[in-house]
Write an enzyme that holds these catalytic residues in place. Structure first.
Site, PDB file in Angstrom:
ATOM      1  CG  HIS A   1      47.775  25.341  22.880  1.00 38.63           C
ATOM      2  ND1 HIS A   1      46.613  24.591  22.799  1.00 38.63           N
ATOM      3  CD2 HIS A   1      48.804  24.463  22.863  1.00 38.63           C
ATOM      4  CE1 HIS A   1      46.942  23.307  22.744  1.00 38.63           C
ATOM      5  NE2 HIS A   1      48.266  23.199  22.778  1.00 38.63           N
TER       6      HIS A   1
ATOM      7  CG  ASN B   1      39.214  27.001  19.633  1.00 33.03           C
ATOM      8  OD1 ASN B   1      38.203  26.315  19.545  1.00 33.03           O
ATOM      9  ND2 ASN B   1      40.370  26.509  20.048  1.00 33.03           N
TER      10      ASN B   1
ATOM     11  CE1 TYR C   1      46.450  33.655  15.519  1.00 35.16           C
ATOM     12  CE2 TYR C   1      48.696  34.353  16.019  1.00 35.16           C
ATOM     13  CZ  TYR C   1      47.445  33.938  16.439  1.00 35.16           C
ATOM     14  OH  TYR C   1      47.182  33.800  17.773  1.00 35.16           O
TER      15      TYR C   1
END
Length: 179
Positions: free
Chosen positions: A137, A128, A100
Site C-alpha cells: 500500500h 503480493n 513503481y
C-alpha cells in the site's frame, strides 16, 4: 498442510494463511487475486503459534505502532522476481511512500540491468500475497496517482492515512481528481 483463520481488523475481516510455521498469506475480503498462487487449499484452524504472532503484529500495527515485517516468519509463494520485489516492499518505512519507478530502478540494480519495467514491478506488487505486513500500500504512481491496490483504493488510502501519510497530495488516476 496450509491453514487459515480470520482476523477482525478496522478494514474488515482479514484471512491469514500459514504453512504451520510461516505466514503465507494475508488477504482482505473480496481482494483481487485472493489466495491466487497459494500452493494448496486452506483448512480452517485456529490456535497455531504463528497465528498468534501475526495477530499480535496486526494488533500493534492498528494501534499505531510501527512493527517491522522482519519480525514475522514470512513465506509468500511466488517467482524469484516477485520474491525480490516483495523484499524491497519490506524496506519501505512506516508512513512513507515510494513509486513503481523507484522500485523498478532498485530491481534493475539488483539484477545488474540498466533499466527495469515499472509495469513488471507493478505486477509483482499487485500480486503480493501478504497484504499490510508486506506493505504494498506504500507504493504510488510517479505523478502521485493512487493505483493498483488489490484490496481496493479506499483501503489503500485508509492504510496510508493510518500511517500518517498526507493523502491530499495524491489523486485517483481515472478521475484525475485529488482525494
Amino acid at each position: 498442510m496450509y491453514y487459515s483463520t480470520e482476523y477482525a481488523s478496522p478494514l474488515g475481516p482479514l484471512t491469514l494463511a500459514v504453512n504451520g510455521e510461516q505466514l503465507t498469506g494475508l488477504w482482505m475480503k473480496n481482494q483481487k487475486y485472493f489466495a491466487a498462487g497459494h500452493p494448496e487449499a486452506l483448512s480452517p484452524k485456529e490456535n497455531l503459534p504463528i497465528f498468534s504472532l501475526a495477530e499480535s503484529w496486526l494488533n500493534r500495527y492498528f494501534a499505531g505502532e510501527c512493527p517491522s515485517p522482519h519480525e514475522l516468519p514470512l513465506a509468500p509463494a511466488g517467482s524469484a522476481f516477485r520474491q525480490e520485489v516483495w523484499k524491497l516492499l519490506q524496506e519501505i518505512p512506516w508512513g512513507q511512500v515510494t513509486t513503481y519507478g523507484e522500485l523498478a530502478k532498485k530491481m534493475a540494480g539488483k539484477l545488474g540491468r540498466a533499466t527495469m519495467s515499472s509495469q513488471a514491478v507493478g505486477g509483482a506488487v499487485g500480486h503480493n500475497p501478504i497484504s499490510i505486513i508486506i506493505p504494498c500500500h506504500r507504493v504510488v504512481g510517479a505523478a502521485g496517482s493512487l493505483t493498483g491496490y488489490a484490496g481496493g483504493l479506499e483501503k489503500k488510502v485508509r492504510l496510508l492515512q493510518h500511517e500518517g501519510v498526507d493523502t491530499q497530495r495524491f489523486f485517483l488516476p481515472k478521475q484525475g481528481t485529488a482525494l
